[in-house]
Design an enzyme around this catalytic site. Structure first.
Site, PDB file in Angstrom:
ATOM      1  N   GLU A  63       0.813  -1.224  -0.022  1.00 53.16           N
ATOM      2  CA  GLU A  63       0.146   0.268   0.318  1.00 53.16           C
ATOM      3  C   GLU A  63       1.029   1.465   0.148  1.00 53.16           C
ATOM      4  O   GLU A  63       1.878   1.034   0.415  1.00 53.16           O
ATOM      5  CB  GLU A  63      -0.710  -0.027   1.188  1.00 53.16           C
ATOM      6  CG  GLU A  63      -0.248  -0.195   2.507  1.00 53.16           C
ATOM      7  CD  GLU A  63      -0.588   1.423   2.836  1.00 53.16           C
ATOM      8  OE1 GLU A  63      -1.213   2.291   2.151  1.00 53.16           O
ATOM      9  OE2 GLU A  63      -0.162   2.051   4.049  1.00 53.16           O
ATOM     10  N   ARG A  76      -5.672  -0.850   3.871  1.00 53.41           N
ATOM     11  CA  ARG A  76      -5.430   0.143   3.142  1.00 53.41           C
ATOM     12  C   ARG A  76      -4.972  -1.344   2.388  1.00 53.41           C
ATOM     13  O   ARG A  76      -4.341  -1.144   1.108  1.00 53.41           O
ATOM     14  CB  ARG A  76      -4.957   0.757   3.226  1.00 53.41           C
ATOM     15  CG  ARG A  76      -5.563   2.596   2.930  1.00 53.41           C
ATOM     16  CD  ARG A  76      -4.396   3.231   3.014  1.00 53.41           C
ATOM     17  NE  ARG A  76      -3.095   3.918   3.474  1.00 53.41           N
ATOM     18  CZ  ARG A  76      -3.045   4.357   4.926  1.00 53.41           C
ATOM     19  NH1 ARG A  76      -4.065   5.068   5.470  1.00 53.41           N
ATOM     20  NH2 ARG A  76      -1.929   4.667   5.163  1.00 53.41           N
ATOM     21  N   SER A 118       8.841   5.459   5.115  1.00 54.26           N
ATOM     22  CA  SER A 118       8.425   7.150   5.126  1.00 54.26           C
ATOM     23  C   SER A 118       9.004   8.263   4.365  1.00 54.26           C
ATOM     24  O   SER A 118      10.011   8.372   5.056  1.00 54.26           O
ATOM     25  CB  SER A 118       7.855   6.986   6.360  1.00 54.26           C
ATOM     26  OG  SER A 118       7.595   7.744   6.472  1.00 54.26           O
ATOM     27  N   HIS A 147       6.768   8.358  17.811  1.00 55.01           N
ATOM     28  CA  HIS A 147       5.598   8.813  16.722  1.00 55.01           C
ATOM     29  C   HIS A 147       4.562  10.049  17.162  1.00 55.01           C
ATOM     30  O   HIS A 147       3.800  10.890  16.220  1.00 55.01           O
ATOM     31  CB  HIS A 147       4.618   7.848  16.129  1.00 55.01           C
ATOM     32  CG  HIS A 147       4.548   8.504  14.565  1.00 55.01           C
ATOM     33  ND1 HIS A 147       3.347   7.751  14.713  1.00 55.01           N
ATOM     34  CD2 HIS A 147       4.803   8.560  13.434  1.00 55.01           C
ATOM     35  CE1 HIS A 147       3.106   8.449  13.131  1.00 55.01           C
ATOM     36  NE2 HIS A 147       3.928   8.434  12.875  1.00 55.01           N
ATOM     37  N   PHE A 194       2.851  16.991  13.719  1.00 53.93           N
ATOM     38  CA  PHE A 194       2.437  17.340  11.871  1.00 53.93           C
ATOM     39  C   PHE A 194       0.782  18.118  12.248  1.00 53.93           C
ATOM     40  O   PHE A 194       0.913  19.039  11.344  1.00 53.93           O
ATOM     41  CB  PHE A 194       2.063  16.112  11.631  1.00 53.93           C
ATOM     42  CG  PHE A 194       1.196  16.500  10.590  1.00 53.93           C
ATOM     43  CD1 PHE A 194       2.525  17.163   9.140  1.00 53.93           C
ATOM     44  CD2 PHE A 194      -0.110  15.941   9.914  1.00 53.93           C
ATOM     45  CE1 PHE A 194       1.678  17.164   7.809  1.00 53.93           C
ATOM     46  CE2 PHE A 194       0.001  16.231   8.492  1.00 53.93           C
ATOM     47  CZ  PHE A 194       0.539  16.703   7.082  1.00 53.93           C
ATOM     48  N   HIS A 219       4.141   7.400   2.227  1.00 55.97           N
ATOM     49  CA  HIS A 219       4.559   6.015   2.739  1.00 55.97           C
ATOM     50  C   HIS A 219       4.460   5.295   1.825  1.00 55.97           C
ATOM     51  O   HIS A 219       2.908   5.379   1.316  1.00 55.97           O
ATOM     52  CB  HIS A 219       4.952   5.812   4.139  1.00 55.97           C
ATOM     53  CG  HIS A 219       3.653   5.270   4.535  1.00 55.97           C
ATOM     54  ND1 HIS A 219       3.355   5.380   5.709  1.00 55.97           N
ATOM     55  CD2 HIS A 219       2.893   4.714   3.791  1.00 55.97           C
ATOM     56  CE1 HIS A 219       1.187   4.822   6.010  1.00 55.97           C
ATOM     57  NE2 HIS A 219       1.574   3.647   5.034  1.00 55.97           N
TER      58      HIS A 219
HETATM   59  C1  HEM Z   1       0.824   7.434  10.519  1.00 53.17           C
HETATM   60  C2  HEM Z   1       2.349  12.137   9.912  1.00 53.17           C
HETATM   61  C3  HEM Z   1       6.225  10.137   9.515  1.00 53.17           C
HETATM   62  C4  HEM Z   1       4.733   5.657  10.572  1.00 53.17           C
HETATM   63  C5  HEM Z   1       0.810   9.324  10.153  1.00 53.17           C
HETATM   64  C6  HEM Z   1       0.052  10.255  10.101  1.00 53.17           C
HETATM   65  C7  HEM Z   1       0.421  10.822   9.681  1.00 53.17           C
HETATM   66  C8  HEM Z   1       1.645  10.628  10.280  1.00 53.17           C
HETATM   67  C9  HEM Z   1      -0.891  11.926   9.565  1.00 53.17           C
HETATM   68  C10 HEM Z   1      -1.467   9.732   9.853  1.00 53.17           C
HETATM   69  C11 HEM Z   1      -1.956   8.863   8.304  1.00 53.17           C
HETATM   70  C12 HEM Z   1      -3.729   8.837   8.042  1.00 53.17           C
HETATM   71  O1  HEM Z   1      -3.789   7.961   7.502  1.00 53.17           O
HETATM   72  O2  HEM Z   1      -3.925   9.526   7.704  1.00 53.17           O
HETATM   73  C13 HEM Z   1       3.678  11.657  10.393  1.00 53.17           C
HETATM   74  C14 HEM Z   1       5.138  12.319   9.462  1.00 53.17           C
HETATM   75  C15 HEM Z   1       5.716  11.950   9.722  1.00 53.17           C
HETATM   76  C16 HEM Z   1       6.025  11.295   9.712  1.00 53.17           C
HETATM   77  C17 HEM Z   1       4.399  13.972   9.369  1.00 53.17           C
HETATM   78  C18 HEM Z   1       7.359  12.462   9.271  1.00 53.17           C
HETATM   79  C19 HEM Z   1       7.516  13.460   9.474  1.00 53.17           C
HETATM   80  C20 HEM Z   1       6.690   8.422   9.916  1.00 53.17           C
HETATM   81  C21 HEM Z   1       8.221   7.439   9.697  1.00 53.17           C
HETATM   82  C22 HEM Z   1       7.085   6.452   9.805  1.00 53.17           C
HETATM   83  C23 HEM Z   1       5.614   6.909  10.241  1.00 53.17           C
HETATM   84  C24 HEM Z   1       8.771   7.636   9.514  1.00 53.17           C
HETATM   85  C25 HEM Z   1       8.258   4.952   9.766  1.00 53.17           C
HETATM   86  C26 HEM Z   1       9.185   4.921   9.488  1.00 53.17           C
HETATM   87  C27 HEM Z   1       3.480   5.333  10.120  1.00 53.17           C
HETATM   88  C28 HEM Z   1       2.635   4.449  10.696  1.00 53.17           C
HETATM   89  C29 HEM Z   1       1.179   5.008  10.484  1.00 53.17           C
HETATM   90  C30 HEM Z   1       1.152   6.475  10.117  1.00 53.17           C
HETATM   91  C31 HEM Z   1       2.562   3.356  10.746  1.00 53.17           C
HETATM   92  C32 HEM Z   1      -0.066   4.464  10.183  1.00 53.17           C
HETATM   93  C33 HEM Z   1      -0.578   4.088  11.374  1.00 53.17           C
HETATM   94  C34 HEM Z   1      -1.796   3.000  11.209  1.00 53.17           C
HETATM   95  O3  HEM Z   1      -2.525   3.483  10.070  1.00 53.17           O
HETATM   96  O4  HEM Z   1      -1.689   2.361  11.714  1.00 53.17           O
HETATM   97  N1  HEM Z   1       2.302   9.687  10.266  1.00 53.17           N
HETATM   98  N2  HEM Z   1       4.427  10.364   9.475  1.00 53.17           N
HETATM   99  N3  HEM Z   1       5.475   8.229  10.017  1.00 53.17           N
HETATM  100  N4  HEM Z   1       2.246   6.514  10.505  1.00 53.17           N
HETATM  101 FE1  HEM Z   1       3.720   9.179  10.154  1.00 53.17          FE
END
Ligand code: HEM
Length: 359
Positions: free
Chosen positions: A148, A183, A224, A306, A313, A330
């Site tokens: 996804e 997804r 990501s 996170h 964010f 991502h």
């Molecule tokens: C979900 C922001 C970096 C792992 C999210 C979501 C946001 C977010 C807003 C909800 C997204 C959605 O479904 O619409 C951010 C921002 C990042 C960042 C602004 C960097 C500036 C990362 C990194 C990782 C990560 C580097 C892992 C290496 C995840 C995962 C979810 C997630 C696994 C999904 C959770 C789920 O749906 O169960 N992130 N993230 N994120 N993020 Fe991040």
């Protein structure tokens, strides 16, 4: 608004769920997100990470990277060259400087053909560990039901999306915990349970020679990405002062303490310009390998690092009245053992999936 939202999973991969979705009733996401739509003819995506690991940055004279780049563009294999490729680098926890090509193909067969026609395969087989550097090859080949991607905008194209035929409209399944799993087509009928990280991981020293790491059941991989190249000065400052530091903290936690929560490896990589071989400091991506999709979910949902990224964010968006030029995306892959290939030559034992080998 909800009636115009699209399903993240394309129709041809939708199945009657035996594993319930976490989508809340009457849910309307607070902001839009989009997914790539790939041609049905694509059955699997190949993502290859081909890298060199210098003991320190000053040992990189650019020669190896030029050589690797030539394999990507070898004219003998024009029709089977990767659909897209980029260079990225990271100085890791052992102080080693890693430069890698990340490249994508639309099938395992094309990737294989490229390997032989370009001369890469023969070259790779002949490599030996050097005094100053080692090598790593990580090839991930998820079938489309185990893939996804999600984008904050509908224009930016990264990685595998270079082979998409279009982009969805705003999707329904995002911005609630569990949406990533919702997804993934295979998760409609499969828990995608993995294997726990072994209790004892290697560290220190370098591997003497060539080591292959067997694939793991349902290994979960996330790439990501963050691109702030289009931001104007005010947003750029806000990104660098508020988002980048928390991202770095999160990635350092996964890198240094990941084994406590099911993460084998995490690298926060900076994109490098393929021409100048200099970092293009406006784009990064975190590339992390987890023992189980549930471990990745747990970290993103519960861990302070996170939550700080996520919360940061939301504040960031608020301060800019949602007028954001930052692009985030991502790619998530949940792989069968046979969809993984990991090989390391003379790398230190904290490199990539080498951490999965127990003493
Ligand atoms: C979900 C922001 C970096 C792992 C999210 C979501 C946001 C977010 C807003 C909800 C997204 C959605 O479904 O619409 C951010 C921002 C990042 C960042 C602004 C960097 C500036 C990362 C990194 C990782 C990560 C580097 C892992 C290496 C995840 C995962 C979810 C997630 C696994 C999904 C959770 C789920 O749906 O169960 N992130 N993230 N994120 N993020 Fe991040």
């Amino acid at each position: 608004m909800s009636e115009v939202l699209e399903h993240a999973i394309p129709e041809y991969l939708q199945q009657e769920r035996t594993k319930p979705s976490k989508l809340p009733a009457s849910y309307v996401p607070p902001f839009p997100a989009y997914v790539s739509r790939y041609p049905r003819s694509i059955k699997e995506i190949v993502m290859a990470i081909i890298g060199v690991q210098y003991r320190s940055k000053d040992l990189d004279d650019g020669v190896v990277i030029s050589q690797l780049s030539e394999f990507m563009t070898a004219s003998s294999s024009k029709s089977i060259q990767p659909t897209s490729w980029e260079l990225a680098s990271v100085t890791d926890q052992a102080g080693a400087y890693n430069v890698a090509i990340i490249a994508y193909w639309p099938s395992a067969a094309t990737h294989k053909e490229w390997g032989s026609a370009s001369g890469f395969e023969a070259w790779w087989q002949g490599l030996e560990a050097g005094e100053t550097h080692g090598w790593f090859l990580e090839v991930l080949s998820p079938s489309m039901d185990r893939w996804e991607d999600v984008y904050s905008g509908n224009e930016a194209i990264e990685g595998a999306a270079h082979m998409r035929e279009g982009v969805s409209g705003p999707i329904h399944e995002h911005a609630y915990w569990g949406s990533m799993r919702d997804r993934i087509p295979a998760a409609q009928t499969d828990d995608l349970a993995g294997e726990a990280v072994g209790s004892s991981t290697l560290d220190g020293g370098k591997t003497a020679s060539r080591v292959q790491v067997p694939g793991r059941k349902n290994l979960a991989v996330i790439r990501s990405g963050q691109d702030w190249s289009a931001t104007l000065p005010e947003e750029r400052r806000l990104y660098l002062e508020t988002m980048h530091p928390v991202l770095l903290k999160g990635m350092n936690f996964l890198r240094d303490h990941g084994s406590e929560i099911g993460c084998y490896s995490c690298r926060l990589m900076s994109i490098i310009d393929a021409g100048t071989q200099k970092p293009d400091k406006d784009r990064t991506f975190g590339l992390a390998y987890f023992d189980d999709l549930a471990s990745l979910e747990k970290w993103s949902r519960e861990h302070k690092t996170h939550l700080d990224i996520f919360g940061g964010f939301l504040q960031y968006a608020k301060k800019l009245n949602n007028e954001i030029s930052l692009e985030v995306f991502h790619e998530v892959l949940v792989l069968r053992p046979e969809q993984q290939y990991f090989e390391y030559i003379g790398c230190h034992t904290g490199t990539g999936m080498l951490a999965a080998l127990t003493k």
